[in-house]
Motif scaffolding. Structure first.
Motif, PDB file in Angstrom:
ATOM      1  N   THR A   1       0.845  -1.220  -0.075  1.00  0.00           N
ATOM      2  CA  THR A   1       0.062  -0.100  -0.009  1.00  0.00           C
ATOM      3  C   THR A   1       0.890   1.062   0.103  1.00  0.00           C
ATOM      4  O   THR A   1       2.128   1.207   0.325  1.00  0.00           O
ATOM      5  CB  THR A   1      -0.940   0.045   1.258  1.00  0.00           C
ATOM      6  OG1 THR A   1      -1.962   1.184   1.203  1.00  0.00           O
ATOM      7  CG2 THR A   1      -0.113   0.175   2.648  1.00  0.00           C
TER       8      THR A   1
ATOM      9  N   TYR B   1       2.066   4.958   1.365  1.00  0.00           N
ATOM     10  CA  TYR B   1       2.131   5.232   3.005  1.00  0.00           C
ATOM     11  C   TYR B   1       2.862   6.574   2.698  1.00  0.00           C
ATOM     12  O   TYR B   1       3.840   6.876   2.588  1.00  0.00           O
ATOM     13  CB  TYR B   1       2.775   4.258   3.731  1.00  0.00           C
ATOM     14  CG  TYR B   1       2.475   4.003   5.107  1.00  0.00           C
ATOM     15  CD1 TYR B   1       1.475   3.276   5.649  1.00  0.00           C
ATOM     16  CD2 TYR B   1       2.812   5.253   6.145  1.00  0.00           C
ATOM     17  CE1 TYR B   1       1.143   3.058   6.967  1.00  0.00           C
ATOM     18  CE2 TYR B   1       2.495   5.154   7.463  1.00  0.00           C
ATOM     19  CZ  TYR B   1       1.667   4.197   7.814  1.00  0.00           C
ATOM     20  OH  TYR B   1       1.004   4.041   9.379  1.00  0.00           O
TER      21      TYR B   1
ATOM     22  N   PRO C   1      -1.605   5.300   5.843  1.00  0.00           N
ATOM     23  CA  PRO C   1      -1.828   4.700   4.404  1.00  0.00           C
ATOM     24  C   PRO C   1      -2.780   5.391   3.702  1.00  0.00           C
ATOM     25  O   PRO C   1      -3.642   5.874   4.004  1.00  0.00           O
ATOM     26  CB  PRO C   1      -2.388   3.148   4.996  1.00  0.00           C
ATOM     27  CG  PRO C   1      -3.067   3.279   6.126  1.00  0.00           C
ATOM     28  CD  PRO C   1      -2.263   4.406   6.996  1.00  0.00           C
TER      29      PRO C   1
ATOM     30  N   PRO D   1      -5.101   5.188   0.085  1.00  0.00           N
ATOM     31  CA  PRO D   1      -5.661   4.480  -1.140  1.00  0.00           C
ATOM     32  C   PRO D   1      -4.907   4.903  -2.482  1.00  0.00           C
ATOM     33  O   PRO D   1      -4.354   5.864  -2.563  1.00  0.00           O
ATOM     34  CB  PRO D   1      -7.156   4.958  -1.011  1.00  0.00           C
ATOM     35  CG  PRO D   1      -7.321   6.251  -0.431  1.00  0.00           C
ATOM     36  CD  PRO D   1      -6.033   6.376   0.573  1.00  0.00           C
ATOM     37  N   ASN D   2      -5.144   3.855  -3.459  1.00  0.00           N
ATOM     38  CA  ASN D   2      -4.407   4.124  -4.575  1.00  0.00           C
ATOM     39  C   ASN D   2      -5.535   4.723  -5.703  1.00  0.00           C
ATOM     40  O   ASN D   2      -6.616   3.758  -5.879  1.00  0.00           O
ATOM     41  CB  ASN D   2      -3.615   2.902  -5.168  1.00  0.00           C
ATOM     42  CG  ASN D   2      -2.808   3.114  -6.343  1.00  0.00           C
ATOM     43  OD1 ASN D   2      -2.313   4.193  -6.509  1.00  0.00           O
ATOM     44  ND2 ASN D   2      -2.647   2.106  -7.196  1.00  0.00           N
TER      45      ASN D   2
ATOM     46  N   ALA E   1       0.619  -4.054   3.257  1.00  0.00           N
ATOM     47  CA  ALA E   1      -0.391  -3.506   3.584  1.00  0.00           C
ATOM     48  C   ALA E   1      -1.005  -3.998   5.034  1.00  0.00           C
ATOM     49  O   ALA E   1      -0.836  -5.148   5.407  1.00  0.00           O
ATOM     50  CB  ALA E   1      -1.533  -4.266   2.413  1.00  0.00           C
TER      51      ALA E   1
END
Length: 244
Positions: A173, A175, A190, A192-193, A222
Motif C-alpha cells: 500500500t 504510505y 496509509p 488508497p491508490n 498492507a
C-alpha cells in the motif's frame, strides 16, 4: 566482508543507485538486498535528499564527461588512492567508475522535488480567497509531477490527486510520511491508490502537518504500521502552509 555489511560500500552503492549509475544486474541485486535490509533504504533516502537539490541548483547546460567527477568531489565520494580491492568487494567498486554523462544527468532527477510544479500551484492560488490549508506537491522518483496532498488547516480529511500513478504490487500500500526541518521522518497514514482519493486523519491537520517541510510516500506492507520507511520513496516533495 559481505558488501551489505560494509558501511563504505553501502554509502557508495546508494549514491550510485540514486545518481542512476548503478545499472543492470547490479542494480537489481542492490534492490533485492534493499528489500530485507533497512540500512540500505536509509542510505538511499539520504542520498536522495543530498543529490536532489543538485537537480534544481545546476543551471541548464550540456552535460560533459567531467560531470560525474565534479559531483563525486562535491558529495565526498572522491577517495584517495587505495590498495587494489579484494575479489570479494571489487564488483561494486568497478560499478562506481564514470559512466556516460547523459545517463548520470537522467539519474539525478531521482528523488528531486518539483519547484516548477510547486510554483505553478502557488500561482494558481493568487487572487483567490482560499481557506487556510496545507498543500504538498510531490514528485515521482523520476522527477515527474506525482501527487498533490491537501488538507484544511483545522480539518481531519486529506484530499489526494494522483498526477502520475505508480505501480502498487499486491500486498503493498502507499504510505504517507512527513519530514521535518531536522530530517526526522514520521508516519502519517496509509493511502488508497487512485486518481482522486481521501484519507481521514486521527488528529487535526494542524498537528499532523505543522512540523512538515516535506511529505513523502513509500510502498509498505498492507495492514502494517511501520515506524520508518522500509522502501525508497515513490513520491516526495515540499509541504506548504497556505495562509498569511
Amino acid at each position: 566482508m559481505n558488501w551489505s555489511q560494509n558501511p563504505s560500500a553501502i554509502e557508495q552503492l546508494a549514491a550510485a543507485y540514486v545518481a542512476g549509475t548503478l545499472r543492470g544486474p547490479a542494480r537489481r541485486r542492490f534492490e533485492a538486498v534493499m528489500q530485507r535490509q533497512p540500512a540500505l533504504v536509509d542510505a538511499v533516502n539520504g542520498w536522495t535528499a543530498r543529490l536532489g537539490p543538485l537537480h534544481s541548483a545546476l543551471p541548464p547546460q550540456a552535460v560533459s564527461a567531467e560531470l560525474w567527477p565534479r559531483i563525486a568531489r562535491t558529495t565526498g565520494l572522491a577517495r584517495a588512492a587505495e590498495p587494489p580491492p579484494s575479489r570479494a568487494v571489487s564488483w561494486w567498486r568497478r560499478l562506481l567508475a564514470p559512466v556516460p554523462a547523459g545517463a548520470l544527468a537522467m539519474g539525478l532527477v531521482l528523488g528531486a522535488v518539483v519547484p516548477v510544479v510547486w510554483q505553478a500551484q502557488i500561482e494558481n492560488q493568487r487572487g483567490m480567497a482560499l481557506p487556510d490549508s496545507y498543500v504538498g506537491v510531490l514528485a515521482t522518483a523520476k522527477g515527474e509531477p506525482g501527487l498533490i496532498v491537501s488538507s484544511l488547516r483545522q480539518g481531519r480529511e486529506v484530499d489526494l490527486k494522483q498526477l502520475t500513478p505508480v505501480e502498487v504490487p499486491q500486498g503493498k500500500t502507499l504510505y504517507l510520511w512527513r519530514i521535518d526541518k531536522a530530517g526526522a521522518i514520521t508516519a502519517v497514514a496509509p493511502l488508497p491508490n487512485g486518481k482522486f482519493t481521501r484519507v481521514t486523519l486521527d488528529e487535526p491537520a494542524e498537528k499532523v502537518f505543522f512540523p512538515a517541510v516535506e511529505l513523502a510516500v513509500s510502498l509498505e506492507t498492507a495492514g502494517a504500521t511501520p515506524a520508518i520507511p522500509t522502501q525508497p520513496f515513490v513520491y516526495r516533495g515540499l509541504c506548504g502552509k497556505l495562509w498569511r
